[in-house]
Design a protein around this motif. Sequence first.
Motif, PDB file in Angstrom:
ATOM      1  N   MET A   1      14.845  11.704 -24.076  1.00  0.00           N
ATOM      2  CA  MET A   1      13.944  11.105 -23.104  1.00  0.00           C
ATOM      3  C   MET A   1      12.895  12.135 -22.691  1.00  0.00           C
ATOM      4  SD  MET A   1      14.940   8.931 -19.791  1.00  0.00           S
ATOM      5  CE  MET A   1      14.387   9.567 -18.245  1.00  0.00           C
ATOM      6  N   ARG A   2      11.673  11.677 -22.590  1.00  0.00           N
ATOM      7  CA  ARG A   2      10.563  12.549 -22.211  1.00  0.00           C
ATOM      8  C   ARG A   2      10.494  12.689 -20.698  1.00  0.00           C
ATOM      9  NH1 ARG A   2       5.899   9.405 -25.251  1.00  0.00           N
ATOM     10  NH2 ARG A   2       4.669  11.287 -25.180  1.00  0.00           N
ATOM     11  N   LYS A   3       9.897  13.806 -20.255  1.00  0.00           N
ATOM     12  CA  LYS A   3       9.695  14.053 -18.830  1.00  0.00           C
ATOM     13  C   LYS A   3       8.245  13.790 -18.465  1.00  0.00           C
ATOM     14  CE  LYS A   3      10.818  18.352 -18.484  1.00  0.00           C
ATOM     15  NZ  LYS A   3      11.185  19.692 -18.007  1.00  0.00           N
ATOM     16  N   VAL A   4       8.036  13.205 -17.294  1.00  0.00           N
ATOM     17  CA  VAL A   4       6.705  13.113 -16.704  1.00  0.00           C
ATOM     18  C   VAL A   4       6.541  14.341 -15.824  1.00  0.00           C
ATOM     19  CG1 VAL A   4       5.233  11.868 -15.083  1.00  0.00           C
ATOM     20  CG2 VAL A   4       6.512  10.610 -16.812  1.00  0.00           C
ATOM     21  N   VAL A   5       5.550  15.166 -16.171  1.00  0.00           N
ATOM     22  CA  VAL A   5       5.283  16.407 -15.450  1.00  0.00           C
ATOM     23  C   VAL A   5       3.932  16.278 -14.752  1.00  0.00           C
ATOM     24  CG1 VAL A   5       4.903  18.893 -15.647  1.00  0.00           C
ATOM     25  CG2 VAL A   5       6.621  17.765 -17.097  1.00  0.00           C
ATOM     26  N   VAL A   6       3.961  16.297 -13.423  1.00  0.00           N
ATOM     27  CA  VAL A   6       2.737  16.272 -12.627  1.00  0.00           C
ATOM     28  C   VAL A   6       2.332  17.719 -12.392  1.00  0.00           C
ATOM     29  CG1 VAL A   6       1.773  15.732 -10.358  1.00  0.00           C
ATOM     30  CG2 VAL A   6       3.232  14.064 -11.530  1.00  0.00           C
ATOM     31  N   SER A   7       1.156  18.098 -12.877  1.00  0.00           N
ATOM     32  CA  SER A   7       0.672  19.468 -12.751  1.00  0.00           C
ATOM     33  C   SER A   7      -0.646  19.456 -11.989  1.00  0.00           C
ATOM     34  CB  SER A   7       0.475  20.083 -14.137  1.00  0.00           C
ATOM     35  OG  SER A   7       0.028  21.404 -14.031  1.00  0.00           O
ATOM     36  N   GLU A   8      -0.648  20.141 -10.843  1.00  0.00           N
ATOM     37  CA  GLU A   8      -1.815  20.055  -9.960  1.00  0.00           C
ATOM     38  C   GLU A   8      -2.247  21.414  -9.439  1.00  0.00           C
ATOM     39  OE1 GLU A   8      -3.268  17.279  -9.769  1.00  0.00           O
ATOM     40  OE2 GLU A   8      -1.748  15.752 -10.070  1.00  0.00           O
ATOM     41  N   TYR A   9      -3.559  21.632  -9.417  1.00  0.00           N
ATOM     42  CA  TYR A   9      -4.136  22.749  -8.679  1.00  0.00           C
ATOM     43  C   TYR A   9      -4.147  22.314  -7.216  1.00  0.00           C
ATOM     44  CZ  TYR A   9      -6.163  24.889 -12.928  1.00  0.00           C
ATOM     45  OH  TYR A   9      -6.350  25.491 -14.143  1.00  0.00           O
ATOM     46  N   VAL A  10      -3.588  23.139  -6.340  1.00  0.00           N
ATOM     47  CA  VAL A  10      -3.597  22.828  -4.908  1.00  0.00           C
ATOM     48  C   VAL A  10      -3.968  24.072  -4.120  1.00  0.00           C
ATOM     49  CG1 VAL A  10      -1.916  20.941  -5.046  1.00  0.00           C
ATOM     50  CG2 VAL A  10      -1.121  23.252  -4.612  1.00  0.00           C
ATOM     51  N   SER A  11      -4.561  23.846  -2.958  1.00  0.00           N
ATOM     52  CA  SER A  11      -4.848  24.933  -2.020  1.00  0.00           C
ATOM     53  C   SER A  11      -3.587  25.188  -1.189  1.00  0.00           C
ATOM     54  CB  SER A  11      -6.015  24.548  -1.116  1.00  0.00           C
ATOM     55  OG  SER A  11      -5.640  23.469  -0.281  1.00  0.00           O
ATOM     56  N   LEU A  12      -3.602  26.258  -0.403  1.00  0.00           N
ATOM     57  CA  LEU A  12      -2.450  26.546   0.454  1.00  0.00           C
ATOM     58  C   LEU A  12      -2.158  25.415   1.434  1.00  0.00           C
ATOM     59  CD1 LEU A  12      -2.767  30.331   1.356  1.00  0.00           C
ATOM     60  CD2 LEU A  12      -0.953  29.223   0.044  1.00  0.00           C
ATOM     61  N   ASP A  13      -3.194  24.688   1.836  1.00  0.00           N
ATOM     62  CA  ASP A  13      -2.975  23.571   2.751  1.00  0.00           C
ATOM     63  C   ASP A  13      -2.815  22.242   2.018  1.00  0.00           C
ATOM     64  OD1 ASP A  13      -5.719  23.831   2.158  1.00  0.00           O
ATOM     65  OD2 ASP A  13      -6.361  23.052   4.097  1.00  0.00           O
ATOM     66  N   GLY A  14      -2.488  22.305   0.732  1.00  0.00           N
ATOM     67  CA  GLY A  14      -2.116  21.115  -0.021  1.00  0.00           C
ATOM     68  C   GLY A  14      -3.244  20.277  -0.572  1.00  0.00           C
ATOM     69  N   VAL A  15      -4.495  20.722  -0.447  1.00  0.00           N
ATOM     70  CA  VAL A  15      -5.633  19.949  -0.954  1.00  0.00           C
ATOM     71  C   VAL A  15      -5.683  20.086  -2.476  1.00  0.00           C
ATOM     72  CG1 VAL A  15      -8.154  19.714  -0.955  1.00  0.00           C
ATOM     73  CG2 VAL A  15      -6.934  20.196   1.184  1.00  0.00           C
ATOM     74  N   MET A  16      -5.864  18.959  -3.129  1.00  0.00           N
ATOM     75  CA  MET A  16      -5.975  18.952  -4.586  1.00  0.00           C
ATOM     76  C   MET A  16      -7.331  18.411  -5.050  1.00  0.00           C
ATOM     77  SD  MET A  16      -3.873  15.555  -5.729  1.00  0.00           S
ATOM     78  CE  MET A  16      -4.525  15.610  -7.365  1.00  0.00           C
TER      79      MET A  16
END
Length: 188
Positions: free
Chosen positions: A1-16
């Motif tokens: 089974m494959r994995k869904v990987v969410v990859s995000e650039y975020v700031s320290l306060d969580g802004v993407m």
Amino acid sequence: MRKVVVSEYVSLDGVMEDPGGAEGFKHGGWSFQYFNQEVAQFKFDELFASDALLLGRVTYQGFAKAWPAMKDEQGFSDRMNNLPKYVASTTLETLDWNNSHLLKGDVAEEVSKLKQQEGQNILVAGSRNFVQTLIQHNLVDEYTLIVHPIVLGSGKRLFGDSPDKLPLKLINSKTYDSGVVILTYQPA
């Protein structure tokens, strides 16, 4: 089974929102000052550990506009352009970027089917609204947060609209000289 990987650039306060500066957000382009060879290598390895992209409409349109014209010697742009791309959209009717497929019907069901196939990871980048849908349906297997040492004070946050608490288990962390920290979590 494959994995869904969410990859995000975020700031320290969580802004993407708009790390690359293409969307017109007042803080757009905030990630560039921290991008270096270490982060580039991480993104390269991440992409090559995946054999499909899963994108929301806004991110798809931005990527489809930019990536076909990009070239590099390492093969990153070729990989981006040639991977199958699965797009969640209720407004798009056609997709012009190479090897793109519109998810039709119940998006959660379609993603579940993709996960059941043999293969590598299914990588999600950007796509904030779509990520919220994936979270609501428990379809995310891993979160990779590429945390940048900057506070933006405003902007769209990755987990800002999550309906309930979301307990996560840290499975890996890596700190780079630029101050970027990569945190990898799985649902607890």
